[in-house]
Scaffold this active site. Structure first.
Site, PDB file in Angstrom:
ATOM      1  N   ASP A 232      45.607  92.748 -64.747  1.00 50.92           N
ATOM      2  CA  ASP A 232      45.198  92.431 -66.111  1.00 50.92           C
ATOM      3  C   ASP A 232      43.815  93.059 -66.267  1.00 50.92           C
ATOM      4  O   ASP A 232      42.859  92.619 -65.622  1.00 50.92           O
ATOM      5  CB  ASP A 232      45.144  90.906 -66.248  1.00 50.92           C
ATOM      6  CG  ASP A 232      44.590  90.442 -67.589  1.00 50.92           C
ATOM      7  OD1 ASP A 232      44.053  91.265 -68.353  1.00 50.92           O
ATOM      8  OD2 ASP A 232      44.698  89.229 -67.853  1.00 50.92           O
TER       9      ASP A 232
ATOM     10  N   ASP B 262      49.839  90.096 -70.595  1.00 49.42           N
ATOM     11  CA  ASP B 262      48.611  90.914 -70.543  1.00 49.42           C
ATOM     12  C   ASP B 262      48.469  91.657 -69.217  1.00 49.42           C
ATOM     13  O   ASP B 262      47.376  92.103 -68.872  1.00 49.42           O
ATOM     14  CB  ASP B 262      47.379  90.040 -70.821  1.00 49.42           C
ATOM     15  CG  ASP B 262      47.218  88.908 -69.818  1.00 49.42           C
ATOM     16  OD1 ASP B 262      48.027  88.810 -68.863  1.00 49.42           O
ATOM     17  OD2 ASP B 262      46.281  88.109 -69.989  1.00 49.42           O
TER      18      ASP B 262
ATOM     19  N   TYR C 264      40.155  91.507 -74.617  1.00 45.07           N
ATOM     20  CA  TYR C 264      39.699  90.254 -74.034  1.00 45.07           C
ATOM     21  C   TYR C 264      39.758  90.260 -72.501  1.00 45.07           C
ATOM     22  O   TYR C 264      40.785  90.536 -71.908  1.00 45.07           O
ATOM     23  CB  TYR C 264      40.483  89.055 -74.587  1.00 45.07           C
ATOM     24  CG  TYR C 264      39.733  87.824 -74.224  1.00 45.07           C
ATOM     25  CD1 TYR C 264      38.497  87.571 -74.818  1.00 45.07           C
ATOM     26  CD2 TYR C 264      40.161  87.011 -73.199  1.00 45.07           C
ATOM     27  CE1 TYR C 264      37.726  86.508 -74.422  1.00 45.07           C
ATOM     28  CE2 TYR C 264      39.397  85.930 -72.791  1.00 45.07           C
ATOM     29  CZ  TYR C 264      38.180  85.690 -73.405  1.00 45.07           C
ATOM     30  OH  TYR C 264      37.400  84.642 -72.987  1.00 45.07           O
TER      31      TYR C 264
ATOM     32  N   GLN D 250      39.024  92.332 -66.110  1.00 43.61           N
ATOM     33  CA  GLN D 250      39.208  91.008 -65.473  1.00 43.61           C
ATOM     34  C   GLN D 250      39.671  91.052 -64.007  1.00 43.61           C
ATOM     35  O   GLN D 250      39.106  90.380 -63.157  1.00 43.61           O
ATOM     36  CB  GLN D 250      40.184  90.193 -66.347  1.00 43.61           C
ATOM     37  CG  GLN D 250      40.918  89.067 -65.678  1.00 43.61           C
ATOM     38  CD  GLN D 250      41.656  88.161 -66.694  1.00 43.61           C
ATOM     39  OE1 GLN D 250      41.108  87.707 -67.674  1.00 43.61           O
ATOM     40  NE2 GLN D 250      42.923  87.913 -66.435  1.00 43.61           N
TER      41      GLN D 250
ATOM     42  N   GLY E 240      39.757 102.154 -49.453  1.00 43.97           N
ATOM     43  CA  GLY E 240      40.856 102.264 -48.486  1.00 43.97           C
ATOM     44  C   GLY E 240      42.160 101.584 -48.856  1.00 43.97           C
ATOM     45  O   GLY E 240      43.227 102.136 -48.639  1.00 43.97           O
ATOM     46  N   ASN E 241      42.081 100.364 -49.407  1.00 40.79           N
ATOM     47  CA  ASN E 241      43.298  99.606 -49.706  1.00 40.79           C
ATOM     48  C   ASN E 241      43.000  98.740 -50.922  1.00 40.79           C
ATOM     49  O   ASN E 241      41.929  98.156 -51.023  1.00 40.79           O
ATOM     50  CB  ASN E 241      43.648  98.734 -48.489  1.00 40.79           C
ATOM     51  CG  ASN E 241      45.033  98.119 -48.607  1.00 40.79           C
ATOM     52  OD1 ASN E 241      45.358  97.452 -49.577  1.00 40.79           O
ATOM     53  ND2 ASN E 241      45.849  98.358 -47.595  1.00 40.79           N
TER      54      ASN E 241
ATOM     55  N   ASP F 111      54.168  86.482 -66.062  1.00 42.19           N
ATOM     56  CA  ASP F 111      52.803  86.264 -66.578  1.00 42.19           C
ATOM     57  C   ASP F 111      52.583  84.775 -66.792  1.00 42.19           C
ATOM     58  O   ASP F 111      53.526  84.038 -67.058  1.00 42.19           O
ATOM     59  CB  ASP F 111      52.597  87.041 -67.885  1.00 42.19           C
ATOM     60  CG  ASP F 111      51.131  86.999 -68.329  1.00 42.19           C
ATOM     61  OD1 ASP F 111      50.237  86.944 -67.447  1.00 42.19           O
ATOM     62  OD2 ASP F 111      50.865  87.027 -69.550  1.00 42.19           O
ATOM     63  N   LYS F 112      51.328  84.371 -66.651  1.00 38.85           N
ATOM     64  CA  LYS F 112      50.860  82.985 -66.811  1.00 38.85           C
ATOM     65  C   LYS F 112      51.427  82.059 -65.741  1.00 38.85           C
ATOM     66  O   LYS F 112      51.825  80.922 -66.001  1.00 38.85           O
ATOM     67  CB  LYS F 112      51.195  82.448 -68.215  1.00 38.85           C
ATOM     68  CG  LYS F 112      50.644  83.288 -69.351  1.00 38.85           C
ATOM     69  CD  LYS F 112      49.132  83.375 -69.375  1.00 38.85           C
ATOM     70  CE  LYS F 112      48.641  84.196 -70.555  1.00 38.85           C
ATOM     71  NZ  LYS F 112      48.607  85.665 -70.261  1.00 38.85           N
TER      72      LYS F 112
ATOM     73  N   TYR G  90      36.686  80.625 -57.573  1.00 40.34           N
ATOM     74  CA  TYR G  90      37.934  80.407 -58.282  1.00 40.34           C
ATOM     75  C   TYR G  90      37.958  81.261 -59.533  1.00 40.34           C
ATOM     76  O   TYR G  90      37.226  81.016 -60.483  1.00 40.34           O
ATOM     77  CB  TYR G  90      37.994  78.924 -58.646  1.00 40.34           C
ATOM     78  CG  TYR G  90      39.388  78.416 -58.830  1.00 40.34           C
ATOM     79  CD1 TYR G  90      40.179  78.125 -57.732  1.00 40.34           C
ATOM     80  CD2 TYR G  90      39.914  78.222 -60.096  1.00 40.34           C
ATOM     81  CE1 TYR G  90      41.460  77.642 -57.887  1.00 40.34           C
ATOM     82  CE2 TYR G  90      41.193  77.746 -60.259  1.00 40.34           C
ATOM     83  CZ  TYR G  90      41.961  77.454 -59.154  1.00 40.34           C
ATOM     84  OH  TYR G  90      43.227  76.981 -59.318  1.00 40.34           O
TER      85      TYR G  90
ATOM     86  N   LYS H 201      44.610  82.404 -61.429  1.00 38.33           N
ATOM     87  CA  LYS H 201      45.864  82.590 -60.716  1.00 38.33           C
ATOM     88  C   LYS H 201      46.324  84.024 -60.905  1.00 38.33           C
ATOM     89  O   LYS H 201      46.095  84.618 -61.947  1.00 38.33           O
ATOM     90  CB  LYS H 201      46.901  81.630 -61.279  1.00 38.33           C
ATOM     91  CG  LYS H 201      46.529  80.198 -60.983  1.00 38.33           C
ATOM     92  CD  LYS H 201      47.521  79.208 -61.491  1.00 38.33           C
ATOM     93  CE  LYS H 201      47.165  77.826 -60.960  1.00 38.33           C
ATOM     94  NZ  LYS H 201      45.764  77.453 -61.262  1.00 38.33           N
TER      95      LYS H 201
ATOM     96  N   ASP I  85      49.160  80.086 -75.179  1.00 37.98           N
ATOM     97  CA  ASP I  85      49.065  81.232 -74.246  1.00 37.98           C
ATOM     98  C   ASP I  85      50.274  81.299 -73.303  1.00 37.98           C
ATOM     99  O   ASP I  85      50.136  81.640 -72.126  1.00 37.98           O
ATOM    100  CB  ASP I  85      47.775  81.193 -73.417  1.00 37.98           C
ATOM    101  CG  ASP I  85      46.540  81.563 -74.226  1.00 37.98           C
ATOM    102  OD1 ASP I  85      46.673  81.843 -75.450  1.00 37.98           O
ATOM    103  OD2 ASP I  85      45.440  81.574 -73.638  1.00 37.98           O
TER     104      ASP I  85
HETATM  105  P1  13P Z   1      45.994  85.493 -67.599  1.00 39.64           P
HETATM  106  O1  13P Z   1      45.936  85.066 -66.155  1.00 39.64           O
HETATM  107  O2  13P Z   1      47.328  86.025 -67.977  1.00 39.64           O
HETATM  108  O3  13P Z   1      44.861  86.409 -67.941  1.00 39.64           O
HETATM  109  O4  13P Z   1      45.828  84.160 -68.484  1.00 39.64           O
HETATM  110  C1  13P Z   1      44.643  83.435 -68.355  1.00 39.64           C
HETATM  111  C2  13P Z   1      44.478  82.335 -69.340  1.00 39.64           C
HETATM  112  O5  13P Z   1      43.468  81.656 -69.278  1.00 39.64           O
HETATM  113  C3  13P Z   1      45.521  82.049 -70.344  1.00 39.64           C
HETATM  114  O6  13P Z   1      45.158  80.957 -71.182  1.00 39.64           O
HETATM  115 MG    MG Z   2      44.410  87.779 -69.219  1.00 35.38          MG
HETATM  116 MG    MG Z   3      48.314  87.672 -67.187  1.00 35.49          MG
HETATM  117 MG    MG Z   4      47.052  84.313 -64.769  1.00 37.41          MG
HETATM  118 MG    MG Z   5      45.298  87.124 -64.581  1.00 34.77          MG
END
Ligand code: 13P
Ligand code: MG
Ligand code: MG
Ligand code: MG
Ligand code: MG
Ligand code: 13P
Length: 360
Positions: A11, A50, A88, A92, A101-102, A129-130, A225, A228, A283
């Site tokens: 993303d 995204d 946005y 990220q 290298g990786n 996603d999500k 953190y 995800k 979202d």
């Molecule tokens: P993403 O991990 O897809 O960027 O979503 C993050 C988020 O905060 C959605 O509300």
């Molecule tokens: Mg995002």
């Molecule tokens: Mg995402």
């Molecule tokens: Mg996510």
């Molecule tokens: Mg993400």
């Protein structure tokens, strides 16, 4: 010689908010792979929500520096455009400033396998996603270990002996191999805890690779953190492996996964076509797409957008009902994730403010 199938995703900025990828970014990624990807046999660029997905084939093996750098540079160029368009969360998932290298550990998600291409080589790329990598545990279990999902485990002499599951502990940073069906009760103790234990690979009992997932867990990277990691999964099909329809079947039941709004809610996983992979409501809800390819000397023949099929309409309808139901819980668990799994938390701040107001 062997073929490597590499999927790298990131993303690098959402259009609008966290819902989708801007089409100009996909054009940049395609152009980059076309012009700089001389070492590739073939590639396919797409997006789910995204997240930009780079699907590539080559003969360089896994963890190849040249291929990883190509993907990193392509994503970096997309990130530059994202900054220009003020998308946005531009950049990220590009956590480091330079490639070393990786691509693992730099932010993007990676799933790759090196294979001896069979007489016919059907593969499915699942992209979500999500949600998080543990979201693949339930469908992988069903595909490779549950005869009520995969009848091949019962009636196909090439599958009857079962599979091997490599399970990774994302907190303890160690792995274990479970053999199925012998170890399924032991394995379920762990893989049912999807926030910690993740099925990273599945092998046949002859050690042929059958499936591989992206396992990098963003939320513990760089010591903090940060969210995800929306995961990908590669599954090989047919001929001693799950039939295409057996690999798709687990998604006919929209099971609950962690992710959704602010990466902090449980919600139903909805199987959708790429066309329906713009995530808007709260979202989300979490979404999974499945692209099928036949490999032909490494060429990606396809894609077939599997979840376009009306056969998944009931799953979608059920998922929307679950979404209505669970959304009504607002900020209460188990819709909201427990405190330790939230991507954001105001707890320390609020606790500090209330100091002195708590009484024994
Ligand atoms: P993403 O991990 O897809 O960027 O979503 C993050 C988020 O905060 C959605 O509300
Ligand atoms: Mg995002
Ligand atoms: Mg995402
Ligand atoms: Mg996510
Ligand atoms: Mg993400
Ligand atoms: P066909 O008869 O259409 O080739 O299907 C065979 C099969 O195994 C379906 O799972």
């Amino acid at each position: 010689s062997k073929i490597t199938l590499t999927v790298i995703k990131a993303d690098v900025g959402g259009f609008v908010g966290h819902t989708d990828v801007h089409p100009e970014l996909l054009e940049i990624a395609k152009k980059h792979l076309k012009e700089k990807g001389k070492m590739l046999i073939d590639f396919h660029v797409t997006r789910v929500g995204d997240d930009i997905e780079l699907i590539m084939t080559h003969r360089k093996g896994i963890d190849n520096e040249e291929v990883h750098k190509l993907a990193w540079d392509a994503l970096w160029s997309c990130g530059e455009k994202a900054k220009e368009l003020k998308l946005y969360g531009a950049g990220q998932d590009l956590l480091k400033d330079s490639f070393s290298g990786n691509i693992k550990g730099l932010g993007p998600g990676v799933a790759e396998m090196e294979i001896e291409e069979r007489k016919s080589e059907p593969v499915i790329i699942f992209m979500a996603d999500k949600t998080e990598p543990g979201a693949w545990n339930l469908p992988l279990y069903k595909m490779f270990a549950d005869p009520f999902n995969t009848v091949g485990l019962v009636i196909d002499p090439n599958m009857h002996q079962g599979f091997k599951f490599e399970v990774y502990d994302m907190i303890g940073h160690k792995k274990i191999i479970f053999e199925t069906p012998e170890d399924i009760y032991d394995m379920l103790v762990f893989i049912g805890a999807t926030g910690r234990y993740c099925i990273r690979r599945v092998y046949t009992k002859n050690n042929e690779i059958a499936a591989v997932s992206s396992t990098q867990r963003m939320n513990f990277m760089a010591g903090k953190y940060i969210g995800k990691d929306d995961p990908v999964l590669i599954v090989r099909c047919q001929n001693g492996l799950p039939a295409v329809g057996e690999a798709l079947e687990p998604f006919a039941n929209p099971y609950l996964v962690a992710g959704w709004m602010r990466g902090s809610h449980n919600g139903p996983m909805i199987p959708v076509s790429l066309e329906d992979a713009v995530l808007t409501r709260f979202d989300g809800p979490p979404r999974v797409c499945a692209l099928g390819f036949q490999l032909a000397e490494g060429k990606l023949i396809g894609p077939q957008d599997f979840f376009k099929d009306v056969a998944f309409d009931n799953a979608r309808e059920k998922a929307l009902e679950i979404a209505d139901y669970i959304r009504k819980m607002g900020p209460f668990e188990p819709h909201r994730l427990p405190l330790e799994e939230l991507e954001y938390t105001t707890l320390p701040h609020v606790a500090e403010k209330l100091q002195g107001r708590w009484e024994e």
